[in-house]
Design a protein around this motif. Structure first.
Motif, PDB file in Angstrom:
ATOM      1  N   ASP A  99      -0.869   1.163 -10.686  1.00 53.53           N
ATOM      2  CA  ASP A  99       0.415   1.864 -10.576  1.00 53.53           C
ATOM      3  C   ASP A  99       0.838   1.935  -9.112  1.00 53.53           C
ATOM      4  O   ASP A  99       0.649   2.954  -8.454  1.00 53.53           O
ATOM      5  N   PRO A 100       1.420   0.856  -8.610  1.00 52.59           N
ATOM      6  CA  PRO A 100       1.787   0.843  -7.193  1.00 52.59           C
ATOM      7  C   PRO A 100       2.838   1.893  -6.818  1.00 52.59           C
ATOM      8  O   PRO A 100       2.820   2.414  -5.713  1.00 52.59           O
ATOM      9  N   GLU A 101       3.741   2.223  -7.739  1.00 49.95           N
ATOM     10  CA  GLU A 101       4.734   3.256  -7.441  1.00 49.95           C
ATOM     11  C   GLU A 101       4.053   4.604  -7.227  1.00 49.95           C
ATOM     12  O   GLU A 101       4.383   5.332  -6.284  1.00 49.95           O
ATOM     13  N   ALA A 102       3.100   4.935  -8.076  1.00 49.03           N
ATOM     14  CA  ALA A 102       2.360   6.191  -7.921  1.00 49.03           C
ATOM     15  C   ALA A 102       1.532   6.160  -6.636  1.00 49.03           C
ATOM     16  O   ALA A 102       1.400   7.174  -5.948  1.00 49.03           O
ATOM     17  N   THR A 103       0.979   5.001  -6.305  1.00 47.27           N
ATOM     18  CA  THR A 103       0.203   4.864  -5.063  1.00 47.27           C
ATOM     19  C   THR A 103       1.106   5.126  -3.868  1.00 47.27           C
ATOM     20  O   THR A 103       0.707   5.833  -2.925  1.00 47.27           O
ATOM     21  N   LEU A 104       2.319   4.590  -3.881  1.00 46.73           N
ATOM     22  CA  LEU A 104       3.258   4.836  -2.776  1.00 46.73           C
ATOM     23  C   LEU A 104       3.542   6.326  -2.612  1.00 46.73           C
ATOM     24  O   LEU A 104       3.498   6.851  -1.493  1.00 46.73           O
ATOM     25  N   ARG A 105       3.823   6.992  -3.724  1.00 47.91           N
ATOM     26  CA  ARG A 105       4.099   8.445  -3.656  1.00 47.91           C
ATOM     27  C   ARG A 105       2.885   9.201  -3.135  1.00 47.91           C
ATOM     28  O   ARG A 105       3.005  10.094  -2.297  1.00 47.91           O
ATOM     29  N   LYS A 106       1.701   8.832  -3.619  1.00 46.52           N
ATOM     30  CA  LYS A 106       0.476   9.509  -3.210  1.00 46.52           C
ATOM     31  C   LYS A 106       0.213   9.289  -1.710  1.00 46.52           C
ATOM     32  O   LYS A 106      -0.133  10.224  -0.990  1.00 46.52           O
ATOM     33  N   MET A 107       0.388   8.077  -1.231  1.00 48.37           N
ATOM     34  CA  MET A 107       0.111   7.781   0.176  1.00 48.37           C
ATOM     35  C   MET A 107       1.078   8.509   1.106  1.00 48.37           C
ATOM     36  O   MET A 107       0.724   8.879   2.218  1.00 48.37           O
TER      37      MET A 107
END
Length: 175
Positions: A99-107
């Protein structure tokens, strides 16, 4: 008499007053100089304690669910109290699988948490830098996903157009 004894004390050589300080220390009493040094040390420890706690609480507050509770390393002061002299907050900086979108938000949260204190440490800056690397990787994955989805959609449209262009198969007439 008191003023005469005060003058006598003032006239004594330094080593005599040092011996007097040692005698007071032996009795459990700290000399005024020792008391000042202890108070100075307590002031430094209290200041460091406040600085460490503020720093770590900033990480925890901004990091939210990705941050652990602060943990501290203590030193006991001359007054017997424990003072925080170092601390840490664990921050989950791992990518969200698939889930790259979730990874972006998390980072984004991880970077804000790492840099939240007024004076981020070298370790804090390293965590933020690693989160930025993870963001780049997530953007690459997201772009690849979007290309794959666009290609699949394009192929589906082409297939649909191909089916629309073929003449319908006529059924045999039976009479």
């Amino acid at each position: 008499e008191q003023s005469a004894s005060s003058r006598d004390e003032a006239d004594k050589p330094d080593d005599v007053s040092a011996n007097s300080d040692k005698a007071q220390s032996a009795k459990g009493e700290a000399s005024p100089q020792q008391q000042r040094l202890e108070q100075l040390e307590i002031t430094k420890l209290a200041s460091r304690d406040q600085e460490v706690r503020t720093h770590e609480q900033a990480h925890a507050a901004v990091g939210g669910r990705y941050a652990s509770a602060p943990s501290y390393t203590y030193e006991r002061g001359p007054d017997g109290k424990r003072y925080a002299i170092a601390g840490e907050v664990g921050i989950d900086a791992g990518a969200v699988p698939n889930d790259p979108e979730a990874t972006l938000r998390k980072m984004e949260v991880v970077i804000r948490a790492a840099l939240a204190p007024a004076e981020p440490s070298a370790q804090d800056r390293q965590v933020a830098a690693q989160a930025q690397v993870s963001m780049v990787e997530a953007r690459v994955q997201l772009a690849q996903q979007q290309r794959n989805e666009a290609q699949a959609a394009s192929e589906a449209r082409a297939e649909s157009l191909k089916e629309d262009e073929e003449p319908p198969v006529e059924a045999e007439k039976t009479a």
